[in-house]
Design a protein around this motif. Structure first.
Motif, PDB file in Angstrom:
ATOM      1  N   GLY A 270       6.740  -7.259   6.003  1.00 51.54           N
ATOM      2  CA  GLY A 270       7.366  -7.071   4.695  1.00 51.54           C
ATOM      3  C   GLY A 270       8.268  -5.856   4.670  1.00 51.54           C
ATOM      4  O   GLY A 270       9.391  -5.899   4.163  1.00 51.54           O
TER       5      GLY A 270
ATOM      6  N   GLY B 221       3.494  -8.035   0.755  1.00 56.79           N
ATOM      7  CA  GLY B 221       2.522  -7.117   0.166  1.00 56.79           C
ATOM      8  C   GLY B 221       1.343  -7.872  -0.419  1.00 56.79           C
ATOM      9  O   GLY B 221       0.187  -7.474  -0.258  1.00 56.79           O
ATOM     10  N   ALA B 222       1.624  -8.980  -1.099  1.00 61.62           N
ATOM     11  CA  ALA B 222       0.551  -9.806  -1.662  1.00 61.62           C
ATOM     12  C   ALA B 222      -0.299 -10.419  -0.549  1.00 61.62           C
ATOM     13  O   ALA B 222      -1.535 -10.450  -0.642  1.00 61.62           O
TER      14      ALA B 222
ATOM     15  N   THR C  96       7.558  -8.101  -1.620  1.00 60.42           N
ATOM     16  CA  THR C  96       6.539  -8.533  -2.577  1.00 60.42           C
ATOM     17  C   THR C  96       5.620  -9.597  -1.984  1.00 60.42           C
ATOM     18  O   THR C  96       4.389  -9.507  -2.104  1.00 60.42           O
TER      19      THR C  96
ATOM     20  N   LEU D 185      13.614  -7.373  -1.749  1.00 58.74           N
ATOM     21  CA  LEU D 185      12.426  -7.047  -2.533  1.00 58.74           C
ATOM     22  C   LEU D 185      11.444  -8.213  -2.609  1.00 58.74           C
ATOM     23  O   LEU D 185      10.227  -8.002  -2.648  1.00 58.74           O
ATOM     24  N   THR D 186      11.936  -9.436  -2.612  1.00 55.50           N
ATOM     25  CA  THR D 186      11.050 -10.602  -2.596  1.00 55.50           C
ATOM     26  C   THR D 186      10.270 -10.647  -1.297  1.00 55.50           C
ATOM     27  O   THR D 186       9.067 -10.950  -1.291  1.00 55.50           O
TER      28      THR D 186
END
Length: 105
Positions: A45, A88-89, A85, A81-82
């Motif tokens: 990420g 990260g999830a 994200t 950023l997607t």
């Protein structure tokens, strides 16, 4: 599916790493596998977001028209950023799995 398409190649690799990590961590009842996969997802990420922003910067630097610069920024920054994200999830889910998976004896 829209998020994955928007995030790009590193997110696709990260999703494969995520599902492989979940599968093998549960199958082997291994916290180490879940932790390693979480670290790999977080790293992918960060790498995807960083490289995505570098591509945006290179494209913005290559043009002198303000409108075109804004268009590039509005398309490239959400993509980076997607990626961050999603991964990260995925890393968070794997980290929680590492906590709840019972220790193999």
């Amino acid at each position: 599916m829209e998020l994955l398409r928007e995030a790009g190649g590193f997110a696709v690799i990260g999703i494969v790493v995520f599902w492989a990590g979940v599968f093998f961590a549960v199958r082997q009842r291994s916290r180490d596998i879940a932790q390693s996969a979480a670290l790999a997802c977080a790293s992918l990420g960060l790498l995807g977001a960083g490289l995505g922003q570098r591509n945006v910067d290179a494209a913005v630097s290559a043009t002198s028209e303000i409108g075109e610069k804004l268009l590039i920024l509005s398309m490239g920054t959400p993509e980076a950023l997607t990626n961050l994200t999603l991964m990260g999830a995925a890393a968070l889910v794997l980290a929680v799995a590492a906590v709840v998976i019972p220790r193999a004896r």
